[in-house]
Design a protein around this motif. Sequence first.
Motif, mmCIF file in Angstrom:
data_model
loop_
_atom_site.group_PDB
_atom_site.id
_atom_site.type_symbol
_atom_site.label_atom_id
_atom_site.label_comp_id
_atom_site.label_asym_id
_atom_site.label_seq_id
_atom_site.Cartn_x
_atom_site.Cartn_y
_atom_site.Cartn_z
ATOM 1 N N ASP A 331 -4.950 50.472 54.242
ATOM 2 C CA ASP A 331 -4.481 49.175 54.717
ATOM 3 C C ASP A 331 -3.094 48.904 54.144
ATOM 4 O O ASP A 331 -2.600 49.686 53.320
ATOM 5 N N PRO A 332 -2.445 47.832 54.569
ATOM 6 C CA PRO A 332 -1.053 47.608 54.134
ATOM 7 C C PRO A 332 -0.911 47.459 52.632
ATOM 8 O O PRO A 332 0.190 47.553 52.102
ATOM 9 N N ASN A 333 -2.008 47.267 51.936
ATOM 10 C CA ASN A 333 -1.893 47.081 50.489
ATOM 11 C C ASN A 333 -2.253 48.341 49.706
ATOM 12 O O ASN A 333 -2.321 48.314 48.489
ATOM 13 N N THR A 334 -2.500 49.463 50.402
ATOM 14 C CA THR A 334 -2.797 50.713 49.705
ATOM 15 C C THR A 334 -1.578 51.118 48.865
ATOM 16 O O THR A 334 -0.462 51.194 49.379
ATOM 17 N N GLY A 335 -1.816 51.360 47.600
ATOM 18 C CA GLY A 335 -0.699 51.712 46.716
ATOM 19 C C GLY A 335 0.064 50.496 46.234
ATOM 20 O O GLY A 335 1.028 50.613 45.495
ATOM 21 N N GLY A 336 -0.364 49.317 46.687
ATOM 22 C CA GLY A 336 0.355 48.102 46.290
ATOM 23 C C GLY A 336 -0.267 47.457 45.071
ATOM 24 O O GLY A 336 -0.952 48.105 44.289
ATOM 25 N N SER A 337 -0.058 46.180 44.960
ATOM 26 C CA SER A 337 -0.488 45.334 43.831
ATOM 27 C C SER A 337 -0.347 46.044 42.499
ATOM 28 O O SER A 337 0.740 46.383 42.068
ATOM 29 N N ASN A 338 -1.479 46.364 41.851
ATOM 30 C CA ASN A 338 -1.383 46.827 40.466
ATOM 31 C C ASN A 338 -1.210 48.336 40.324
ATOM 32 O O ASN A 338 -1.083 48.835 39.220
ATOM 33 N N VAL A 339 -1.216 49.089 41.427
ATOM 34 C CA VAL A 339 -1.282 50.549 41.315
ATOM 35 C C VAL A 339 -0.122 51.103 40.478
ATOM 36 O O VAL A 339 -0.322 51.872 39.544
ATOM 37 N N LEU A 340 1.101 50.681 40.814
ATOM 38 C CA LEU A 340 2.257 51.234 40.112
ATOM 39 C C LEU A 340 2.217 50.897 38.625
ATOM 40 O O LEU A 340 2.397 51.770 37.772
ATOM 41 N N LEU A 341 1.954 49.615 38.311
ATOM 42 C CA LEU A 341 1.996 49.228 36.903
ATOM 43 C C LEU A 341 0.861 49.882 36.131
ATOM 44 O O LEU A 341 1.027 50.243 34.967
ATOM 45 N N TYR A 342 -0.295 50.045 36.781
ATOM 46 C CA TYR A 342 -1.378 50.780 36.132
ATOM 47 C C TYR A 342 -0.933 52.213 35.840
ATOM 48 O O TYR A 342 -1.216 52.768 34.784
ATOM 49 N N ALA A 343 -0.202 52.825 36.794
ATOM 50 C CA ALA A 343 0.210 54.221 36.623
ATOM 51 C C ALA A 343 1.252 54.344 35.506
ATOM 52 O O ALA A 343 1.141 55.210 34.634
ATOM 53 N N VAL A 344 2.266 53.472 35.535
ATOM 54 C CA VAL A 344 3.260 53.499 34.459
ATOM 55 C C VAL A 344 2.551 53.222 33.130
ATOM 56 O O VAL A 344 2.783 53.909 32.125
ATOM 57 N N GLY A 345 1.653 52.230 33.148
ATOM 58 C CA GLY A 345 0.899 51.906 31.946
ATOM 59 C C GLY A 345 0.117 53.104 31.449
ATOM 60 O O GLY A 345 0.130 53.405 30.254
ATOM 61 N N ALA A 346 -0.523 53.827 32.362
ATOM 62 C CA ALA A 346 -1.324 54.989 31.965
ATOM 63 C C ALA A 346 -0.453 56.001 31.238
ATOM 64 O O ALA A 346 -0.812 56.491 30.161
ATOM 65 N N ALA A 347 0.708 56.313 31.819
ATOM 66 C CA ALA A 347 1.580 57.319 31.196
ATOM 67 C C ALA A 347 2.038 56.858 29.816
ATOM 68 O O ALA A 347 2.027 57.625 28.853
ATOM 69 N N VAL A 348 2.441 55.592 29.717
ATOM 70 C CA VAL A 348 2.996 55.094 28.452
ATOM 71 C C VAL A 348 1.892 54.923 27.406
ATOM 72 O O VAL A 348 2.070 55.281 26.242
ATOM 73 N N ILE A 349 0.731 54.388 27.837
ATOM 74 C CA ILE A 349 -0.383 54.225 26.903
ATOM 75 C C ILE A 349 -0.776 55.588 26.339
ATOM 76 O O ILE A 349 -1.080 55.741 25.166
ATOM 77 N N GLY A 350 -0.713 56.623 27.182
ATOM 78 C CA GLY A 350 -1.083 57.961 26.730
ATOM 79 C C GLY A 350 -0.099 58.547 25.733
ATOM 80 O O GLY A 350 -0.394 59.560 25.099
ATOM 81 N N GLY A 351 1.099 57.959 25.618
ATOM 82 C CA GLY A 351 2.039 58.454 24.621
ATOM 83 C C GLY A 351 3.329 59.008 25.181
ATOM 84 O O GLY A 351 4.139 59.565 24.447
ATOM 85 N N THR A 352 3.535 58.884 26.506
ATOM 86 C CA THR A 352 4.811 59.320 27.072
ATOM 87 C C THR A 352 5.855 58.245 26.793
ATOM 88 O O THR A 352 5.610 57.070 27.013
#
Lengths: 416, 261
Positions: A331-352
């Motif tokens: 749907d038009p919101n696929t990949g939207g809302s929190n997806v990007l920030l969750y992904a950036v968060g995942a990388a940074v939380i992991g130690g990148t």
Amino acid sequence: MSVMVTKGAPETGSAPISSHVRGYLDRVRGGDVGALPAILGLVVLCTIFTILRPAFLSEGNFANLFTQGAAVTVIAMGLVFVLLLGEIDLSAGFASGVCAAVLAVLLTNHGWPWYWAVVASLVTGAGIGLVLGVLVAKLGIPSFVVTLAAFLAFQGIVLMLMNEGSNISIRDDTILAVANKNVSPALGWLMLAVGLAGYAAVQLWQARGRVSRGLTADPISLIAIRVAAVAVIAGVAVYVLNQERSRNAIVVSLKGVPIVVPLIVVLLIGWTFVLRRTAYGRHIYAVGGNREASRRAGINVDRIRISAFMICSTMAAVGGVIAASRANSVDPNTGGSNVLLYAVGAAVIGGTSLFGGKGRVLDAVLGGAVVAVIDNGMGLMGYSAGVKYVVTGLVLLLAAGVDALSRKRAAATGLR
Amino acid sequence: MPATPVLELRRLNKSFGPVQVLHDVSFSAEAGEVTALVGDNGAGKSTLVKCIGGIHPIDSGDYLFEGAPVHVNSPRDAAGLGVEIVYQDLALADNLDIVQNMFLGRERKRGLVLDEATMEEMAAKTLTGLSVRTVHSVRQQVSSLSGGQRQTVAIAKAVLWNSKVVVLDEPTAALGVAQTQQVLELVRRLADKGLAVVLISHNLNDVFAVSDRIAALYLGRMAAQVRTSDVTHAQVVELITSGRSGELGLANGDGLNGVKA
């Protein structure tokens, strides 16, 4: 210079385990905390949620964690490459949306076979990355601005592909299986055995090769501990996932490792190999650490930067396919809302590091697990989406703070 | 003195837009010698080095390597000839270790995979060959090294490739007394091993301590290239500041006439 230990040749033979442990503790104290915060966070969060909501630890929820976190984790794996260069890709979320939309349109509206649709989706991702990378590397627009513009534009493209807001359901069995089906329990055990044997073999082969040439190598005992730790964690996971999760097992049996898990493991091994064992990966770290030094060393810096954006967007496309599979639709919101920030968060939380030059693909997986646990656990606790966003935002801020502090600390101790 | 210098530049010109930075500069470096390149800020030392290293293409003039004219248009061309430059800002990546830095851009591979063991061996051998005993482990991250150690690694990186000419851009600028001494000893060892070493320095004590010859740039012109033993400290200062010193240097102190060295 004068205070350093005097030693002409590198140490030979194997150092005892105690020195490895001490070396690790020194690194942590010196600010190189690596994935430690993510692992501690994971343990603390899981403990809290299990105490408050015992259902958190059920087999069914454990399997949910993987399928819920898969798309974000895969996007985060791609983001690691861009973050390693000290750049950012804010459009990765909607890039995954565009690629998912391409997949859905080709599958459902045009009746393409699933493999060609997936190829088209991945090629779309690579093309997006190529455009972003060229704008950043050749034109010199800051990646923040380029990808912010792309973030907006891709949101529009998804809308246009979706005919202004309708959603397209996916009916292809293969695509639906990715996030909704499991591998058989026997195959799960077999994959675990093969994976562990391969891991142990590579470690031993490397250590033996180094010892035979008189270089320092990890002692056998350390390798054994490492392999055993992975074996225990992965073994427990496979065991739990192989339990019956269906409430009504006679009607429909639900057991086995979700298909996304081996998919993520393969991507993790593949990209880790690229980063750690190939000249290309070495050059990514070098460009992230000192771009000018890399240029003078004859590395084609522009090509490295463009390719990193291409890897990021292509992985976003993989994430988009997984997301489409899990939602059974785009749907038009696929990949939207929190997806990007969750992904950036995942990388940074992991130690990148957000500052470039430091990070691993494994970080994205560990961080992705933290994000998935927060999202899932807070959902079980009955908190609203609003509270989840706030908490995830705070966790991202905390992770970025740890990153910045560890850099400061490392600078103070002369490690960075 | 050998018949042909390893590296020789003849009547080199280089402009950036309307600004001509190098005027008819001639320069040579001999094997087994340390040639010091001195000059005030803005005299054109760094530009000359970048021309030697292939970062800036030259506008006109001859670039001769071992007596044969060559075209050097990129750092790779220079490296291919055996000309290595150690830049002032070191050009090391802090987040990589010593081995990774020494092989940066020229990694040894076995198929697709990096051949770490061979690279580690070669790096250790090069450091040992330069009598470098201050580095604890070649797998140390460069960020954990002191200024002198970094300079040592940068120099070792330059000689790893059987290079014939090594250009050092102010290698001691940021170092303390003891570290400067160690780096200068290393510079001398390089020349004694048969390399042509070009040392750029503002510090005349360093220059007189290690160099065999001195080339002085003044406002983009080569004021003089002389044997170190033939000149005094004061003469070199004069060459740097006014382009001439007695019989030496440019015919006209303002540097606007031809070279007469």
